[in-house]
Design an enzyme around this catalytic site. Sequence first.
Site, PDB file in Angstrom:
ATOM      1  N   SER A  40      -2.676   2.799  -7.208  1.00 14.96           N
ATOM      2  CA  SER A  40      -1.537   3.244  -8.016  1.00 14.96           C
ATOM      3  C   SER A  40      -1.677   2.676  -9.416  1.00 14.96           C
ATOM      4  CB  SER A  40      -0.227   2.751  -7.389  1.00 14.96           C
ATOM      5  OG  SER A  40       0.855   2.896  -8.291  1.00 14.96           O
ATOM      6  N   TYR A  52       4.033  -4.763  -4.377  1.00 15.93           N
ATOM      7  CA  TYR A  52       3.247  -3.530  -4.393  1.00 15.93           C
ATOM      8  C   TYR A  52       2.228  -3.572  -5.528  1.00 15.93           C
ATOM      9  CZ  TYR A  52       2.214   1.493  -4.424  1.00 15.93           C
ATOM     10  OH  TYR A  52       1.580   2.715  -4.377  1.00 15.93           O
TER      11      TYR A  52
END
Length: 308
Positions: free
Chosen positions: A174, A232
Amino acid sequence: MEGAIPRASSEKRVALVTGGNRGMGFEICRQLASGGLAVVLTARDERRGAEAVGRLRRLGLPDVVFHQLEITEPASAARLADFVRDKFGKLDVLVNNAGIMGVTMDVGDEVAVKEMMAGKDQNEIAAWLKQQTTQNTQQGEECLKINYRGTKTVTEALLPLVQSSDGRIVNVTSAFGLLRFFSGEELRQELSSVDTLTKQRLDELSALYLEDSKSGDLERRGWPTDPVYSAYQASKALLCAYTRILARDNPALRVNCVHPGYVETEMNCNTGNLTAAEGASVSVAVALAEQGGVTGAYFDRTEIASFL
């Protein structure tokens, strides 16, 4: 690169996809199978994994099989490797798609989300979603356990099978994992130092993140400090660094990581601006790119970009 077609071969190539039972993972399996590859679809839940294979076969894609996988358990990864070795004797493409956000999103039902999205741009939607999101220490620990350590566990178990002249590993990451989100210069430099960085040191950094998170002092070493997405971000940054180490240590392979864009998934309550098929197409294109292509790179959609 998008939509690239694999070169012709007298022997069918074999691909394995983690987290393949739904969303983008399911689409990656479908597109790889449609490209002529035999596909091993893996998932934690046996029922859902088997149902996903059934859907693909009803679409006219018979060369898809299911194998259960809990990516955080070395024994499960070892069983998967034994299955691939016994059934195919090799693995040409590994797509590490499985991952979690490690958060709780209190957004209401699907109707409420669609009503919220009406008339809003992507930035407004993302801001609203963040307001409804929380993370506790246990969720952050699980996020690193799955996104970084789990992916590493599976990859290490399968790596001996991918050692062909044209093996491919694609790690779905990501843009949240870019090093620009780290305030610590020393930490950024260490994660960027591909020539000297080791897998052992990445494991140590993973443990240090959890230590700093539990003590409430992420700023001490300069980790991302976002109150809900920090774990994350750290997990994906560690995954990107691991990708580069793999590429360095396995020059015969093409090992890259891919940011597929903001894709509609259950992880973001289907608020993305790209379909699962559009997101999947990037990983598939990188996996099936022409022989001798780039390795150790970060793809932002179809463009090679900086890890910073």
